[in-house]
Design a protein around this motif. Structure first.
Motif, PDB file in Angstrom:
ATOM      1  N   LEU A   1       4.630  30.485 -17.393  1.00  6.85           N
ATOM      2  CA  LEU A   1       5.174  30.051 -18.679  1.00  6.85           C
ATOM      3  C   LEU A   1       4.929  28.557 -18.901  1.00  6.85           C
ATOM      4  O   LEU A   1       4.598  28.122 -20.013  1.00  6.85           O
ATOM      5  CB  LEU A   1       6.672  30.352 -18.737  1.00  6.85           C
ATOM      6  N   MET A   2       5.059  27.761 -17.849  1.00  2.00           N
ATOM      7  CA  MET A   2       4.815  26.320 -17.970  1.00  2.00           C
ATOM      8  C   MET A   2       3.346  26.043 -18.302  1.00  2.00           C
ATOM      9  O   MET A   2       3.040  25.140 -19.099  1.00  2.00           O
ATOM     10  CB  MET A   2       5.207  25.624 -16.666  1.00  2.00           C
ATOM     11  N   LEU A   3       2.435  26.818 -17.738  1.00  8.20           N
ATOM     12  CA  LEU A   3       1.016  26.650 -18.055  1.00  8.20           C
ATOM     13  C   LEU A   3       0.752  26.962 -19.529  1.00  8.20           C
ATOM     14  O   LEU A   3      -0.034  26.267 -20.193  1.00  8.20           O
ATOM     15  CB  LEU A   3       0.161  27.565 -17.175  1.00  8.20           C
ATOM     16  N   ILE A   4       1.406  27.997 -20.039  1.00  6.80           N
ATOM     17  CA  ILE A   4       1.249  28.350 -21.442  1.00  6.80           C
ATOM     18  C   ILE A   4       1.693  27.201 -22.334  1.00  6.80           C
ATOM     19  O   ILE A   4       0.994  26.805 -23.280  1.00  6.80           O
ATOM     20  CB  ILE A   4       2.057  29.627 -21.766  1.00  6.80           C
ATOM     21  N   MET A   5       2.862  26.650 -22.049  1.00  6.31           N
ATOM     22  CA  MET A   5       3.399  25.575 -22.879  1.00  6.31           C
ATOM     23  C   MET A   5       2.583  24.291 -22.720  1.00  6.31           C
ATOM     24  O   MET A   5       2.403  23.539 -23.676  1.00  6.31           O
ATOM     25  CB  MET A   5       4.868  25.327 -22.534  1.00  6.31           C
ATOM     26  N   PHE A   6       2.073  24.034 -21.523  1.00  4.46           N
ATOM     27  CA  PHE A   6       1.215  22.863 -21.295  1.00  4.46           C
ATOM     28  C   PHE A   6      -0.060  22.980 -22.122  1.00  4.46           C
ATOM     29  O   PHE A   6      -0.518  21.999 -22.739  1.00  4.46           O
ATOM     30  CB  PHE A   6       0.880  22.738 -19.814  1.00  4.46           C
ATOM     31  N   SER A   7      -0.646  24.177 -22.150  1.00  7.92           N
ATOM     32  CA  SER A   7      -1.868  24.378 -22.933  1.00  7.92           C
ATOM     33  C   SER A   7      -1.597  24.167 -24.421  1.00  7.92           C
ATOM     34  O   SER A   7      -2.468  23.682 -25.152  1.00  7.92           O
ATOM     35  CB  SER A   7      -2.440  25.778 -22.687  1.00  7.92           C
ATOM     36  N   LEU A   8      -0.389  24.518 -24.885  1.00  2.00           N
ATOM     37  CA  LEU A   8      -0.021  24.266 -26.275  1.00  2.00           C
ATOM     38  C   LEU A   8       0.048  22.763 -26.538  1.00  2.00           C
ATOM     39  O   LEU A   8      -0.460  22.262 -27.553  1.00  2.00           O
ATOM     40  CB  LEU A   8       1.331  24.911 -26.587  1.00  2.00           C
ATOM     41  N   GLY A   9       0.668  22.012 -25.616  1.00  2.00           N
ATOM     42  CA  GLY A   9       0.766  20.569 -25.773  1.00  2.00           C
ATOM     43  C   GLY A   9      -0.587  19.876 -25.814  1.00  2.00           C
ATOM     44  O   GLY A   9      -0.761  18.870 -26.507  1.00  2.00           O
ATOM     45  N   LEU A  10      -1.565  20.426 -25.090  1.00  2.00           N
ATOM     46  CA  LEU A  10      -2.908  19.841 -25.070  1.00  2.00           C
ATOM     47  C   LEU A  10      -3.576  19.871 -26.441  1.00  2.00           C
ATOM     48  O   LEU A  10      -4.526  19.116 -26.693  1.00  2.00           O
ATOM     49  CB  LEU A  10      -3.792  20.573 -24.059  1.00  2.00           C
ATOM     50  N   THR A  11      -3.116  20.749 -27.318  1.00  2.00           N
ATOM     51  CA  THR A  11      -3.721  20.872 -28.656  1.00  2.00           C
ATOM     52  C   THR A  11      -2.958  20.077 -29.704  1.00  2.00           C
ATOM     53  O   THR A  11      -3.328  20.100 -30.883  1.00  2.00           O
ATOM     54  CB  THR A  11      -3.760  22.351 -29.088  1.00  2.00           C
TER      55      THR A  11
END
Length: 295
Positions: A18-28
């Motif tokens: 879940l943290m990876l998913i949210m991190f990938s969102l922040g990258l955009t």
């Protein structure tokens, strides 16, 4: 599968995914992105309001209408109080919807539900389970808020910092992590189904009509409000996807990790599949209309 391996997945693998998913969102994301939808603030406010007010009421009402068991009704309610997920952003992109609107709605609902989910859960868990004579998991509101902030808000903020400092690297990482949301969702659902297959099969007929109704109703509300506000087909479809495609991974995190309950995850397992199917059909339905408006 041993209890130790199940505990490891629930307590480590699911949160990290879940943290990876949210991190990938922040990258955009960048701070400027929050100003790009100022002209669409009506749609943002509408989508935000549907998530915080309408969906929880739909979850309660549909669970009561179909007379679901306490565990299934609570599982359905947990889905309804979760924010939009990054999977909805990917689906919006595939469907040629308004990606900026989708991303902002995902971020805003993710921030708000850090505070609303613990409060609603603290009411819902004893409401559904105590009256049925089941075991009531203990839930600390403040601890749950901090836990949700740690696995959702902090990774988003970290991704935004990386984008700010090294934008080229952030773009490359985001491209590689783009499939993460779908892969993690499928993996978590697959794991949950594998360890609770008997429960899923037993409740498939009882739960699916209510789950399907909730998902269709959520999409219909988003689409209907978009039309009432005068949105074009592209924005109306985006609102429908954002209100109908929840963060099912977060829902599973709440049931498997926070509440440590496999029976509650049955509803989310089925909902995760239903929402992807219905969103895909919605995109196919609107594809020609969006292309015609863009011409």
């Amino acid at each position: 599968m041993t209890p130790e391996s199940i505990a490891f997945v629930n307590q480590a693998v699911v949160p990290i995914g879940l943290m990876l998913i949210m991190f990938s969102l922040g990258l955009t994301l960048s701070l400027r992105d929050f100003t790009t939808v100022i002209g669409e603030r009506r749609y943002v406010a509408a989508g935000f309001g549907v998530h915080l007010l309408v969906l929880p009421l739909l979850g309660l009402g549909i669970g009561a209408l179909f007379r679901l068991s306490p565990e299934l009704a609570l599982g359905l309610f947990i889905v309804s109080i979760c924010p939009a997920g990054t999977t909805s952003n990917a689906l919006t992109f595939v469907g040629r919807g308004n990606v900026a609107l989708a991303v902002i709605l995902t971020v805003m609902t993710s921030i708000a539900t850090v505070f609303t989910i613990p409060i609603l859960l603290s009411w819902a868990v004893p409401h559904f389970l105590a009256e049925a004579g089941g075991t009531v998991p203990k839930l600390n509101i403040v601890d749950t808020m901090l836990q949700l902030a740690r696995i959702t808000l902090l990774p988003v903020a970290a991704g935004m910092v990386v984008r700010r400092l090294v934008p080229d690297a952030a773009t490359a990482i985001a491209r590689r992590l783009r499939p993460t949301a779908f892969v993690v969702l499928v993996a978590v659902i697959g794991f949950s189904v594998a360890v609770s297959l008997e429960m899923v099969v037993q409740n498939l007929i009882a739960a699916t009509p209510a789950i399907y109704t909730l998902n269709i109703a959520a999409m219909a509300v988003g689409l209907g409000i978009g039309r009432l506000l005068g949105a074009n087909t592209r924005d109306a479809m985006t609102l429908a996807i954002e209100t109908g495609v929840q963060n099912a991974t977060l829902a599973l995190f709440l049931t498997l990790t926070v509440l440590d309950s496999l029976p509650l995850a049955v509803t989310q397992n089925i909902y995760g599949l239903v929402m992807l199917l219905n969103a895909t059909l919605l995109i196919r339905w609107f594809r020609r209309r969006i292309a015609a408006e863009a011409a």
